[in-house]
Design a protein around this motif. Structure first.
Motif, PDB file in Angstrom:
ATOM      1  N   ASP A  33       0.833  -1.509  -0.134  1.00  0.00           N
ATOM      2  CA  ASP A  33       0.198   0.108  -0.125  1.00  0.00           C
ATOM      3  C   ASP A  33       0.947   0.976   0.018  1.00  0.00           C
ATOM      4  O   ASP A  33       0.465   2.272  -0.349  1.00  0.00           O
ATOM      5  CB  ASP A  33      -0.876  -0.303   1.321  1.00  0.00           C
ATOM      6  N   LEU A  34       1.756   1.254   1.016  1.00  0.00           N
ATOM      7  CA  LEU A  34       3.365   2.332   0.727  1.00  0.00           C
ATOM      8  C   LEU A  34       3.565   2.376   0.030  1.00  0.00           C
ATOM      9  O   LEU A  34       3.986   3.587  -0.502  1.00  0.00           O
ATOM     10  CB  LEU A  34       3.569   1.932   1.560  1.00  0.00           C
ATOM     11  N   ALA A  35       3.998   1.354  -1.351  1.00  0.00           N
ATOM     12  CA  ALA A  35       4.407   1.645  -2.608  1.00  0.00           C
ATOM     13  C   ALA A  35       3.696   2.001  -3.777  1.00  0.00           C
ATOM     14  O   ALA A  35       4.179   2.846  -4.187  1.00  0.00           O
ATOM     15  CB  ALA A  35       4.679   0.144  -2.800  1.00  0.00           C
ATOM     16  N   ALA A  36       2.628   1.646  -3.648  1.00  0.00           N
ATOM     17  CA  ALA A  36       0.988   2.116  -4.081  1.00  0.00           C
ATOM     18  C   ALA A  36       1.081   3.818  -4.042  1.00  0.00           C
ATOM     19  O   ALA A  36       0.778   4.250  -4.864  1.00  0.00           O
ATOM     20  CB  ALA A  36      -0.399   1.521  -4.508  1.00  0.00           C
ATOM     21  N   HIS A  37       1.198   4.146  -2.849  1.00  0.00           N
ATOM     22  CA  HIS A  37       0.866   5.652  -2.811  1.00  0.00           C
ATOM     23  C   HIS A  37       1.632   6.381  -3.819  1.00  0.00           C
ATOM     24  O   HIS A  37       1.669   7.370  -3.597  1.00  0.00           O
ATOM     25  CB  HIS A  37       1.071   5.638  -1.060  1.00  0.00           C
ATOM     26  N   LEU A  38       3.437   5.678  -3.089  1.00  0.00           N
ATOM     27  CA  LEU A  38       4.422   6.501  -3.867  1.00  0.00           C
ATOM     28  C   LEU A  38       3.760   6.463  -5.390  1.00  0.00           C
ATOM     29  O   LEU A  38       4.316   7.979  -6.342  1.00  0.00           O
ATOM     30  CB  LEU A  38       5.827   5.401  -3.862  1.00  0.00           C
ATOM     31  N   VAL A  39       3.262   5.570  -5.858  1.00  0.00           N
ATOM     32  CA  VAL A  39       3.803   5.855  -7.258  1.00  0.00           C
ATOM     33  C   VAL A  39       2.191   7.017  -7.487  1.00  0.00           C
ATOM     34  O   VAL A  39       2.810   7.644  -8.391  1.00  0.00           O
ATOM     35  CB  VAL A  39       3.318   4.048  -8.123  1.00  0.00           C
ATOM     36  N   ILE A  40       0.715   6.484  -6.651  1.00  0.00           N
ATOM     37  CA  ILE A  40       0.388   7.823  -7.509  1.00  0.00           C
ATOM     38  C   ILE A  40       0.910   8.910  -7.236  1.00  0.00           C
ATOM     39  O   ILE A  40      -0.203  10.456  -7.325  1.00  0.00           O
ATOM     40  CB  ILE A  40      -1.125   7.135  -6.298  1.00  0.00           C
ATOM     41  N   ARG A  41       1.408   9.185  -6.301  1.00  0.00           N
ATOM     42  CA  ARG A  41       1.753  10.325  -5.706  1.00  0.00           C
ATOM     43  C   ARG A  41       2.682  11.620  -6.907  1.00  0.00           C
ATOM     44  O   ARG A  41       1.892  12.738  -7.186  1.00  0.00           O
ATOM     45  CB  ARG A  41       2.192  11.146  -4.228  1.00  0.00           C
ATOM     46  N   GLU A  42       3.337  10.409  -8.285  1.00  0.00           N
ATOM     47  CA  GLU A  42       4.396  11.117  -9.073  1.00  0.00           C
ATOM     48  C   GLU A  42       3.645  10.850  -9.884  1.00  0.00           C
ATOM     49  O   GLU A  42       3.938  11.301 -10.905  1.00  0.00           O
ATOM     50  CB  GLU A  42       5.617  10.496  -8.095  1.00  0.00           C
ATOM     51  N   ASP A  46      -4.635  12.873 -11.642  1.00  0.00           N
ATOM     52  CA  ASP A  46      -5.951  12.605 -11.249  1.00  0.00           C
ATOM     53  C   ASP A  46      -6.105  12.208  -9.843  1.00  0.00           C
ATOM     54  O   ASP A  46      -7.063  12.618  -9.361  1.00  0.00           O
ATOM     55  CB  ASP A  46      -6.882  12.069 -12.195  1.00  0.00           C
ATOM     56  N   ALA A  47      -5.068  10.972  -9.039  1.00  0.00           N
ATOM     57  CA  ALA A  47      -5.758  10.688  -8.149  1.00  0.00           C
ATOM     58  C   ALA A  47      -4.705  11.953  -6.654  1.00  0.00           C
ATOM     59  O   ALA A  47      -4.910  11.401  -5.883  1.00  0.00           O
ATOM     60  CB  ALA A  47      -5.222   9.250  -7.222  1.00  0.00           C
ATOM     61  N   ALA A  48      -4.093  12.230  -7.036  1.00  0.00           N
ATOM     62  CA  ALA A  48      -3.415  12.751  -6.026  1.00  0.00           C
ATOM     63  C   ALA A  48      -3.699  13.205  -5.530  1.00  0.00           C
ATOM     64  O   ALA A  48      -3.064  13.677  -3.664  1.00  0.00           O
ATOM     65  CB  ALA A  48      -1.759  12.902  -7.233  1.00  0.00           C
ATOM     66  N   PRO A  49      -4.827  14.282  -5.439  1.00  0.00           N
ATOM     67  CA  PRO A  49      -4.917  15.151  -4.737  1.00  0.00           C
ATOM     68  C   PRO A  49      -5.874  14.864  -3.969  1.00  0.00           C
ATOM     69  O   PRO A  49      -5.726  15.194  -2.861  1.00  0.00           O
ATOM     70  CB  PRO A  49      -6.153  15.857  -5.693  1.00  0.00           C
ATOM     71  N   GLY A  50      -6.712  13.406  -3.939  1.00  0.00           N
ATOM     72  CA  GLY A  50      -7.265  12.233  -2.166  1.00  0.00           C
ATOM     73  C   GLY A  50      -6.289  12.309  -1.641  1.00  0.00           C
ATOM     74  O   GLY A  50      -6.700  11.998  -0.638  1.00  0.00           O
ATOM     75  N   ILE A  51      -4.650  12.281  -1.861  1.00  0.00           N
ATOM     76  CA  ILE A  51      -3.925  11.767  -0.520  1.00  0.00           C
ATOM     77  C   ILE A  51      -4.471  13.169   1.046  1.00  0.00           C
ATOM     78  O   ILE A  51      -4.276  13.251   1.885  1.00  0.00           O
ATOM     79  CB  ILE A  51      -2.620  11.894  -1.092  1.00  0.00           C
ATOM     80  N   THR A  60      -9.217   8.618  -4.625  1.00  0.00           N
ATOM     81  CA  THR A  60      -7.454   8.781  -4.359  1.00  0.00           C
ATOM     82  C   THR A  60      -7.533   6.646  -3.519  1.00  0.00           C
ATOM     83  O   THR A  60      -6.865   6.073  -4.093  1.00  0.00           O
ATOM     84  CB  THR A  60      -6.667   9.191  -4.105  1.00  0.00           C
ATOM     85  N   GLU A  61      -8.334   6.160  -2.915  1.00  0.00           N
ATOM     86  CA  GLU A  61      -8.366   4.916  -2.194  1.00  0.00           C
ATOM     87  C   GLU A  61      -8.427   3.388  -3.613  1.00  0.00           C
ATOM     88  O   GLU A  61      -7.813   2.552  -2.926  1.00  0.00           O
ATOM     89  CB  GLU A  61      -9.383   4.704  -1.184  1.00  0.00           C
TER      90      GLU A  61
END
Length: 210
Positions: A33-42, A46-51, A60-61
């Motif tokens: 999940d942490l790895a997926a977060h890092l990928v989405i962030r960068e 479209d999904a990063a703002p939901g962080i 985002t989830e």
């Protein structure tokens, strides 16, 4: 290589060693999940703002869960390659990604630690500690201002990084690396909290972080 790139390389190595289903300090997240977060962030604008924005967090989830299901090696290779050329993080990687990579690397390293047992931190170079100072100050102003005390962050070398908040004086002392983890709300961290006895107890038990 920049300090951010060095820390990214070390983070990916720790992810490979831990595997996709190891615990982290991020509540409810395994390493996948942490790895997926890092990928989405960068890579997923479209999904990063939901962080950061609660009303967008559901989408985002959803994207993060789909990303986490990708092959583990593929996820790690994607993180290791850094932000793509079109990513807004690409030109500012060395400035904005050091703290991100450092904090999440520690999330992996400390994932199995007892939060009530003092942690022995890995040593950081003076250059990395200097580079982490601005983030410690910036995040500390946001995350500590609501605590029931006037908080001073002080390095073990005696340098004051930040004083914020109102109430009895409380000093949190640690290395810069541990102080940045403290302001991000992580535990365990190797810090000493001193000051008014009642305020120390209140600060130690209060929620912190963003």
């Amino acid at each position: 290589m920049s300090h951010a790139q060095d820390e990214r390389t070390a983070l990916v190595a720790s992810l490979r060693a831990a595997g996709p289903d190891a615990p982290t300090l991020c509540d409810g997240w395994l390493t996948r999940d942490l790895a997926a977060h890092l990928v989405i962030r960068e890579r997923r604008p479209d999904a990063a703002p939901g962080i950061m924005v609660d009303r967008l967090a559901g989408y985002t989830e959803h994207v993060q869960n789909r990303t986490a299901a990708r092959p583990w090696g593929e996820l790690l290779d994607t993180i290791a390659s850094g932000p793509p050329i079109w990513s807004p993080y690409r030109p500012v990687d060395r400035w904005v990604n050091l703290a991100e990579m450092f904090v999440h690397h520690e999330d992996i390293l400390r994932g199995r630690a007892d939060p009530d047992v003092r942690w022995t931190p890995r040593p950081l170079s003076p250059e990395v500690e200097r580079a982490l100072r601005p983030t410690t100050k910036l995040i500390g102003r946001k995350s500590l201002s609501g605590l029931p005390a006037r908080i001073t962050l002080r390095t073990r070398a005696g340098s004051t990084l930040l004083t914020v908040g109102d109430g009895p004086d409380v000093t949190v002392t640690g290395t810069v690396g541990e102080l940045v983890l403290y302001v991000f709300g992580r535990s365990p961290v190797d810090v000493d909290i001193t000051g008014d006895d009642d305020a120390v107890v209140a600060v130690a038990g209060a929620d912190r972080g963003l």
